[in-house]
Motif scaffolding. Structure first.
Motif, short mmCIF file in Angstrom:
data_model
loop_
_atom_site.label_atom_id
_atom_site.label_comp_id
_atom_site.label_asym_id
_atom_site.label_seq_id
_atom_site.Cartn_x
_atom_site.Cartn_y
_atom_site.Cartn_z
N ARG A 29 45.44 23.33 -21.95
CA ARG A 29 45.51 23.72 -23.37
C ARG A 29 44.41 23.08 -24.21
N VAL A 30 43.83 21.97 -23.73
CA VAL A 30 42.73 21.35 -24.47
C VAL A 30 41.39 21.57 -23.79
N GLY A 31 41.38 22.50 -22.80
CA GLY A 31 40.13 22.93 -22.20
C GLY A 31 39.59 22.07 -21.09
N THR A 32 40.46 21.37 -20.38
CA THR A 32 39.97 20.56 -19.27
C THR A 32 40.99 20.57 -18.13
N THR A 33 40.65 19.90 -17.05
CA THR A 33 41.52 19.80 -15.88
C THR A 33 41.79 18.32 -15.61
N PRO A 34 42.80 18.02 -14.78
CA PRO A 34 43.02 16.61 -14.45
C PRO A 34 41.79 15.94 -13.83
N ALA A 35 41.10 16.63 -12.94
CA ALA A 35 39.91 16.03 -12.30
C ALA A 35 38.81 15.76 -13.33
N GLN A 36 38.59 16.72 -14.24
CA GLN A 36 37.56 16.53 -15.26
C GLN A 36 37.95 15.41 -16.21
N TRP A 37 39.20 15.40 -16.63
CA TRP A 37 39.66 14.36 -17.55
C TRP A 37 39.56 12.99 -16.90
N ASP A 38 39.91 12.89 -15.61
CA ASP A 38 39.79 11.63 -14.89
C ASP A 38 38.34 11.17 -14.83
N ALA A 39 37.43 12.11 -14.61
CA ALA A 39 36.00 11.76 -14.60
C ALA A 39 35.55 11.28 -15.97
N LEU A 40 35.99 11.96 -17.02
CA LEU A 40 35.63 11.52 -18.38
C LEU A 40 36.17 10.12 -18.65
N ARG A 41 37.40 9.85 -18.20
CA ARG A 41 37.97 8.51 -18.37
C ARG A 41 37.13 7.47 -17.65
N ALA A 42 36.72 7.77 -16.42
CA ALA A 42 35.92 6.82 -15.65
C ALA A 42 34.58 6.56 -16.32
N ILE A 43 33.95 7.60 -16.83
CA ILE A 43 32.67 7.44 -17.51
C ILE A 43 32.85 6.63 -18.80
N ALA A 44 33.93 6.87 -19.52
CA ALA A 44 34.20 6.11 -20.74
C ALA A 44 34.42 4.63 -20.43
N ARG A 45 35.09 4.34 -19.30
CA ARG A 45 35.32 2.95 -18.90
C ARG A 45 34.05 2.27 -18.43
N SER A 46 33.13 3.04 -17.86
CA SER A 46 31.91 2.48 -17.26
C SER A 46 30.69 3.30 -17.68
N PRO A 47 30.35 3.30 -18.97
CA PRO A 47 29.18 4.08 -19.38
C PRO A 47 27.92 3.62 -18.65
N GLY A 48 27.14 4.59 -18.20
CA GLY A 48 25.92 4.28 -17.48
C GLY A 48 26.11 4.11 -15.98
N ALA A 49 27.34 4.28 -15.51
CA ALA A 49 27.60 4.10 -14.07
C ALA A 49 26.98 5.23 -13.26
N SER A 50 26.71 4.92 -12.00
CA SER A 50 26.16 5.90 -11.08
C SER A 50 27.26 6.82 -10.55
N ALA A 51 26.86 7.92 -9.95
CA ALA A 51 27.82 8.83 -9.33
C ALA A 51 28.60 8.12 -8.23
N ARG A 52 27.94 7.25 -7.49
CA ARG A 52 28.62 6.51 -6.42
C ARG A 52 29.76 5.66 -6.99
N ALA A 53 29.49 4.93 -8.04
CA ALA A 53 30.53 4.08 -8.64
C ALA A 53 31.65 4.93 -9.24
N LEU A 54 31.29 6.01 -9.89
CA LEU A 54 32.29 6.87 -10.52
C LEU A 54 33.12 7.61 -9.48
N ALA A 55 32.50 7.98 -8.37
CA ALA A 55 33.25 8.62 -7.29
C ALA A 55 34.32 7.67 -6.76
N ALA A 56 33.96 6.42 -6.59
CA ALA A 56 34.93 5.43 -6.11
C ALA A 56 36.07 5.26 -7.10
N GLN A 57 35.75 5.22 -8.39
CA GLN A 57 36.79 5.05 -9.41
C GLN A 57 37.74 6.24 -9.48
#
Length: 137
Positions: A29-57
């Motif tokens: 209803r807000v235009g996202t999915t659980p996977a996308q929202w989880d990725a956004l949360r990870a990026i917000a927690r670790s701005p500037g992180a690499s894909a490797r670090a975010l994949a692990a999170q």
């Protein structure tokens, strides 16, 4: 009488599935999915992180996270900037911050309802038990 591990594992999976389905409907209803929202949360927690670090999170492979991140970039929710070596840093855009905030509101409502049958003490016990079996050493 001891409970079999497979019975416990199935109960955990069933609860996880129900939670995921509830989040999926609310986040759509807000235009996202659980996977996308989880990725956004990870990026917000670790701005500037690499894909490797975010994949692990987010418990994904680097390849899966890279595909997801590319979709988020195409939706103008995430910005990739050159990082060290061949890696990219990931940052939320203002649009990504709005979707993340909307997702938090949805998750708060969905999860309050999901955990409503449990008392505060039961929630604390559940958290303790899940953290205990989820530790990796």
């Amino acid at each position: 009488m001891p409970v079999e591990g497979q019975v416990l594992a199935r109960a955990v999976k069933q609860a996880q599935y129900r939670q995921h389905r509830s989040l999926d409907g609310g986040l759509a209803r807000v235009g996202t999915t659980p996977a996308q929202w989880d990725a956004l949360r990870a990026i917000a927690r670790s701005p500037g992180a690499s894909a490797r670090a975010l994949a692990a999170q987010t418990y994904q492979s680097e390849q899966a996270f890279g595909t997801l991140a590319a979709r988020l970039v195409a939706q103008n929710l995430v910005e990739r900037r050159p990082g060290r070596g061949r890696s990219f840093e990931h940052h939320l855009t203002p649009a990504g911050e709005k979707v993340l905030a909307a997702g938090h509101a949805v998750a708060d409502d969905v999860l309050a309802e999901f955990f409503a049958p449990l008392s505060d003490a039961e929630r604390a016990t559940l958290l303790d038990l899940l953290l205990r079996i989820g530790r990796t050493e």
